[in-house]
Design a protein around this motif. Sequence first.
Motif, PDB file in Angstrom:
ATOM      1  N   LEU A 135      53.596  36.031  48.962  1.00 51.22           N
ATOM      2  CA  LEU A 135      53.546  37.455  48.647  1.00 51.22           C
ATOM      3  C   LEU A 135      53.030  37.678  47.226  1.00 51.22           C
ATOM      4  O   LEU A 135      52.282  38.624  46.968  1.00 51.22           O
ATOM      5  N   LYS A 136      53.427  36.801  46.321  1.00 51.71           N
ATOM      6  CA  LYS A 136      52.950  36.909  44.939  1.00 51.71           C
ATOM      7  C   LYS A 136      51.443  36.744  44.879  1.00 51.71           C
ATOM      8  O   LYS A 136      50.753  37.521  44.191  1.00 51.71           O
ATOM      9  N   ALA A 137      50.924  35.756  45.593  1.00 51.43           N
ATOM     10  CA  ALA A 137      49.478  35.516  45.574  1.00 51.43           C
ATOM     11  C   ALA A 137      48.717  36.734  46.089  1.00 51.43           C
ATOM     12  O   ALA A 137      47.679  37.120  45.527  1.00 51.43           O
ATOM     13  N   LYS A 138      49.235  37.364  47.158  1.00 50.51           N
ATOM     14  CA  LYS A 138      48.573  38.552  47.697  1.00 50.51           C
ATOM     15  C   LYS A 138      48.628  39.707  46.696  1.00 50.51           C
ATOM     16  O   LYS A 138      47.643  40.416  46.483  1.00 50.51           O
ATOM     17  N   LYS A 139      49.785  39.905  46.073  1.00 53.26           N
ATOM     18  CA  LYS A 139      49.940  41.004  45.127  1.00 53.26           C
ATOM     19  C   LYS A 139      49.082  40.785  43.885  1.00 53.26           C
ATOM     20  O   LYS A 139      48.403  41.715  43.410  1.00 53.26           O
ATOM     21  N   VAL A 140      49.098  39.585  43.343  1.00 50.29           N
ATOM     22  CA  VAL A 140      48.295  39.292  42.161  1.00 50.29           C
ATOM     23  C   VAL A 140      46.811  39.491  42.468  1.00 50.29           C
ATOM     24  O   VAL A 140      46.053  40.038  41.652  1.00 50.29           O
ATOM     25  N   GLY A 141      46.400  39.091  43.664  1.00 50.00           N
ATOM     26  CA  GLY A 141      45.000  39.256  44.057  1.00 50.00           C
ATOM     27  C   GLY A 141      44.571  40.709  44.064  1.00 50.00           C
ATOM     28  O   GLY A 141      43.493  41.054  43.561  1.00 50.00           O
ATOM     29  N   THR A 142      45.419  41.590  44.598  1.00 49.15           N
ATOM     30  CA  THR A 142      45.051  43.007  44.654  1.00 49.15           C
ATOM     31  C   THR A 142      45.096  43.659  43.273  1.00 49.15           C
ATOM     32  O   THR A 142      44.326  44.587  42.999  1.00 49.15           O
ATOM     33  N   THR A 147      49.487  35.158  37.086  1.00 47.15           N
ATOM     34  CA  THR A 147      48.252  35.731  36.534  1.00 47.15           C
ATOM     35  C   THR A 147      48.168  35.497  35.035  1.00 47.15           C
ATOM     36  O   THR A 147      49.194  35.330  34.364  1.00 47.15           O
ATOM     37  N   GLY A 148      46.936  35.508  34.536  1.00 46.04           N
ATOM     38  CA  GLY A 148      46.724  35.414  33.100  1.00 46.04           C
ATOM     39  C   GLY A 148      46.625  36.773  32.438  1.00 46.04           C
ATOM     40  O   GLY A 148      46.535  36.871  31.207  1.00 46.04           O
ATOM     41  N   VAL A 149      46.636  37.840  33.228  1.00 53.95           N
ATOM     42  CA  VAL A 149      46.589  39.200  32.688  1.00 53.95           C
ATOM     43  C   VAL A 149      47.959  39.531  32.086  1.00 53.95           C
ATOM     44  O   VAL A 149      48.984  39.294  32.730  1.00 53.95           O
ATOM     45  N   PRO A 150      48.022  40.075  30.883  1.00 51.55           N
ATOM     46  CA  PRO A 150      49.316  40.443  30.304  1.00 51.55           C
ATOM     47  C   PRO A 150      50.056  41.438  31.198  1.00 51.55           C
ATOM     48  O   PRO A 150      49.447  42.330  31.792  1.00 51.55           O
ATOM     49  N   VAL A 151      51.379  41.269  31.287  1.00 45.84           N
ATOM     50  CA  VAL A 151      52.214  42.156  32.093  1.00 45.84           C
ATOM     51  C   VAL A 151      53.221  42.833  31.169  1.00 45.84           C
ATOM     52  O   VAL A 151      53.904  42.161  30.391  1.00 45.84           O
ATOM     53  N   ALA A 152      53.306  44.150  31.243  1.00 45.97           N
ATOM     54  CA  ALA A 152      54.209  44.903  30.375  1.00 45.97           C
ATOM     55  C   ALA A 152      54.998  45.919  31.178  1.00 45.97           C
ATOM     56  O   ALA A 152      54.598  46.325  32.274  1.00 45.97           O
TER      57      ALA A 152
END
Length: 443
Positions: free
Chosen positions: A378-385, A409-414
């Motif tokens: 589920l994480k892989a699907k969510k990160v992909g979208t 993901t390498g995108v910062p999360v806040a």
Amino acid sequence: MQTHFSLAQLADPHVAEAEKILRTCVHCGFCTATCPTYVLLGDELDSPRGRIYLIKDMLENDRPATEQEVKHIDRCLSCLSCMTTCPSGVNYMHLVDQARVHIEKTYVRPAHDRLMRAMLAKVLPYPHRFRLALMGAMVGKPFAPLLAKIPGLKPLAAMLRLSPGQPNGRAHHEAPGTFPAQGQRRARVALLRGCAQPVLRPSIDDAAIRLLTRLGVEVVRVEGEGCCGALVHHMGREEEAHAFARNNVDAWTREMDGPGLDAILVTTSGCGTPIKDYGHMLRLDAAYKDKAARVSSITRDISEFLVTLDLPKAAAPLGRRVAYHSACSLQHGQKVKGPPVELLRTVGFEVAEPFDPHLCCGSAGTYNMLQSEIADQLKAKKVGTLEALSPDIIAAGNIGCMAQIGSGTGVPVAHTVELLDWAMGGPAPAGFSGTAKAAQKAA
């Protein structure tokens, strides 16, 4: 749905409630289209409708849970997407919660499963214990791939993988106390400290307090308040969950009857959903039902409250693209979806949402540890979208989602409030530097 409970069974208020919920279901199957586990696995028993049949059979026959029932009910994320979809208003949340209590009381899990669940229940709700556990996890983290190959230790491996690489400090505003409003006071609120969030991301509540006080809101950290009870509640540990709820009801009621509160604010939506349900959770407790309902009635997600304060609008876009992840506990559990996006746009961010915002990221409290294989998919699907939106940053309103998505993901999360605080002059969230206005000029 037709039921066949006996009059003796229906004398039990828990059974009577379950029977009422079951009779609401009309077998339409709309819930299957938005259930993450059904979409992923394609098994009817891993859909809300299938689980409802399992729960009905188990409760109607008044028998202990079986391995099959436990397997499929354990796979439920309690994301509550089915409740958003259901045209009949089936209260699946209360039904599956009751099923988990029944499982906890009647089913003997394998020893390794019992041990893991007991450890989670005795560590995560207590910040001091959790901090100590994370220090140990730093040592064990390199061994996670090895532990993942041992079936009984997969949850431990998942726990190590999710743990931060280095310890976080404490929030500047963690201790009980009052933080005065800047300028004329517009409201007085309590801000939930919680348990996991101040350990994993103390900057969230620091940002919330800066933001609220800047907007004229007095913030109090209430003495005696603790974990909301969600973590143990979703494991069917009813007595422990109710003990946490009563403790918080007592703490907040003292504050409400003393200096007074306009609202109880929550920055972790996974906590907000059960707190808003305290009135139902303690409905059979004569000493607490009215107090609990009163607490629930003034509990708000912080985005619900902030949207009423008329944040100053940005003079120009900030030049930062935000992919907003709507936590299940917020959009499905609390029916709060618009305010966070509205707030982020108001202060100048460009906000985009993924095409599957209703589907869970796989965090779901302890789910990403106890059901790690499904959670990882589920994480892989969510990160992909989310990454498909080409964002500069990903925003969410729940620490569990932030940790889950951030691990993929390498995108910062806040957190939403970190971005709002940044846009209004506060420090940059992790992964950025400088003020938002400076970032705008540099863009």
